[in-house]
Design an enzyme around this catalytic site. Structure first.
Site, PDB file in Angstrom:
ATOM      1  N   SER A 152       0.831  -1.209   0.000  1.00 23.36           N
ATOM      2  CA  SER A 152       0.000   0.000   0.000  1.00 23.36           C
ATOM      3  C   SER A 152       0.859   1.251   0.000  1.00 23.36           C
ATOM      4  O   SER A 152       1.991   1.265   0.475  1.00 23.36           O
ATOM      5  CB  SER A 152      -0.920   0.018   1.220  1.00 23.36           C
ATOM      6  OG  SER A 152      -1.738  -1.124   1.254  1.00 23.36           O
TER       7      SER A 152
HETATM    8  N1  SAH Z   1      -1.015  -4.767   4.288  1.00 24.51           N
HETATM    9  C1  SAH Z   1      -0.347  -5.059   3.030  1.00 24.51           C
HETATM   10  C2  SAH Z   1      -1.232  -4.697   1.852  1.00 24.51           C
HETATM   11  C3  SAH Z   1      -1.296  -5.833   0.891  1.00 24.51           C
HETATM   12  S1  SAH Z   1      -2.505  -5.729  -0.399  1.00 24.51           S
HETATM   13  C4  SAH Z   1       0.993  -4.371   2.943  1.00 24.51           C
HETATM   14  O1  SAH Z   1       1.298  -3.525   3.785  1.00 24.51           O
HETATM   15  O2  SAH Z   1       1.773  -4.702   2.048  1.00 24.51           O
HETATM   16  C5  SAH Z   1      -3.830  -6.710   0.258  1.00 24.51           C
HETATM   17  C6  SAH Z   1      -3.540  -8.120   0.685  1.00 24.51           C
HETATM   18  O3  SAH Z   1      -4.774  -8.716   1.078  1.00 24.51           O
HETATM   19  C7  SAH Z   1      -2.965  -9.015  -0.407  1.00 24.51           C
HETATM   20  O4  SAH Z   1      -1.767  -9.589   0.057  1.00 24.51           O
HETATM   21  C8  SAH Z   1      -4.047 -10.086  -0.618  1.00 24.51           C
HETATM   22  O5  SAH Z   1      -3.523 -11.373  -0.938  1.00 24.51           O
HETATM   23  C9  SAH Z   1      -4.737 -10.101   0.745  1.00 24.51           C
HETATM   24  N2  SAH Z   1      -6.095 -10.623   0.751  1.00 24.51           N
HETATM   25  C10 SAH Z   1      -7.040 -10.537  -0.228  1.00 24.51           C
HETATM   26  N3  SAH Z   1      -8.163 -11.156   0.158  1.00 24.51           N
HETATM   27  C11 SAH Z   1      -7.945 -11.664   1.406  1.00 24.51           C
HETATM   28  C12 SAH Z   1      -8.735 -12.427   2.336  1.00 24.51           C
HETATM   29  N4  SAH Z   1      -9.993 -12.802   2.073  1.00 24.51           N
HETATM   30  N5  SAH Z   1      -8.168 -12.768   3.514  1.00 24.51           N
HETATM   31  C13 SAH Z   1      -6.895 -12.402   3.824  1.00 24.51           C
HETATM   32  N6  SAH Z   1      -6.102 -11.691   2.977  1.00 24.51           N
HETATM   33  C14 SAH Z   1      -6.616 -11.325   1.789  1.00 24.51           C
END
Ligand code: SAH
Length: 213
Positions: free
Chosen positions: A64
């Site tokens: 993000s």
């Molecule tokens: N907090 C992260 C942002 C990653 S983007 C950072 O700081 O890098 C969002 C993430 O949510 C992705 O890794 C994706 O695989 C995950 N995601 C999507 N759907 C999900 C679900 N149902 N349960 C858990 N994680 C999920």
């Protein structure tokens, strides 16, 4: 894995930039100033690590944008010792920012490749979530509930009920809600049955996927 004076200098400028964009909580700014974001990104993007932008990581996911991480952390109103659940571990950057503030962190990731990678990587930097879970964020983490705060870092098409149910009274759920773009939404639990809802503008996230996808 190195953190040099150059990186530290770039981080200082990032923190100034976030202040100008309206991030006011000092513990959030200090945490962003401390976490070596360049180490969370694939090497090709290292020079962009301290621009206020989102970037691709493994498995078609993104790390993000710093402003988004700062804003969500601020809206969560976290303090040291709080018990926090994160949905969407991804690169682990948001997790590191929360751990820098001193929370007890539980974090869930549904994508196995990312889960495995971040599970090894975060502790190497000294960031130790209480538990990292490979699973589905839509159901939260009942066995560890209730939480002082729950932060969802992917765009949710709707608000999953288990997440509201797993908040302490006074606890907050920070969740971007919507399909193509999302409205940053904060639910504060007022009692067993009442929640206050506030909205904080438009953001864009990768989708919170349901298991059937
Ligand atoms: N907090 C992260 C942002 C990653 S983007 C950072 O700081 O890098 C969002 C993430 O949510 C992705 O890794 C994706 O695989 C995950 N995601 C999507 N759907 C999900 C679900 N149902 N349960 C858990 N994680 C999920």
């Amino acid at each position: 894995m190195k953190d040099t004076f150059t990186h530290q200098g770039m981080r200082k400028r990032l923190v100034e930039n976030l202040k100008k964009k309206g991030i006011a909580s000092q513990n959030v700014l200090d945490a962003i100033g401390a976490v070596p974001r360049h180490l969370f990104m694939d090497s090709g993007f290292i020079h962009h690590a301290y621009e206020d932008k989102a970037f691709p990581i493994a498995a078609d996911q993104t790390i993000s944008q710093p402003y988004t991480v700062a804003r969500q952390t601020e809206l969560l109103s976290v303090k040291k010792g709080d018990k926090i659940l994160e949905i969407g571990t991804g690169s682990g950057y948001q997790a590191a920012v929360l751990l820098e503030i001193g929370v007890t962190l539980f974090t869930i990731e549904r994508q196995n490749e990312l889960f495995k990678k971040t599970n090894l990587f975060l502790p190497k930097l000294g960031y130790k979530p209480k538990r990292m879970i490979f699973g589905d964020g839509y159901i939260g983490l009942e066995e560890e509930a209730p939480f002082d705060g729950i932060i969802v870092t992917a765009g949710a098409p709707y608000v999953p009920n288990p997440l509201l149910a797993q908040l302490k009274i006074g606890g907050k759920l920070v969740i971007p809600v919507g399909d193509k773009t999302q409205i940053m939404t904060v639910f504060t639990r007022k009692s067993e049955t009442e929640f206050e809802k506030e909205e904080y503008g438009e953001f864009r996230f990768v989708p919170l996927l349901e298991d059937k996808n």
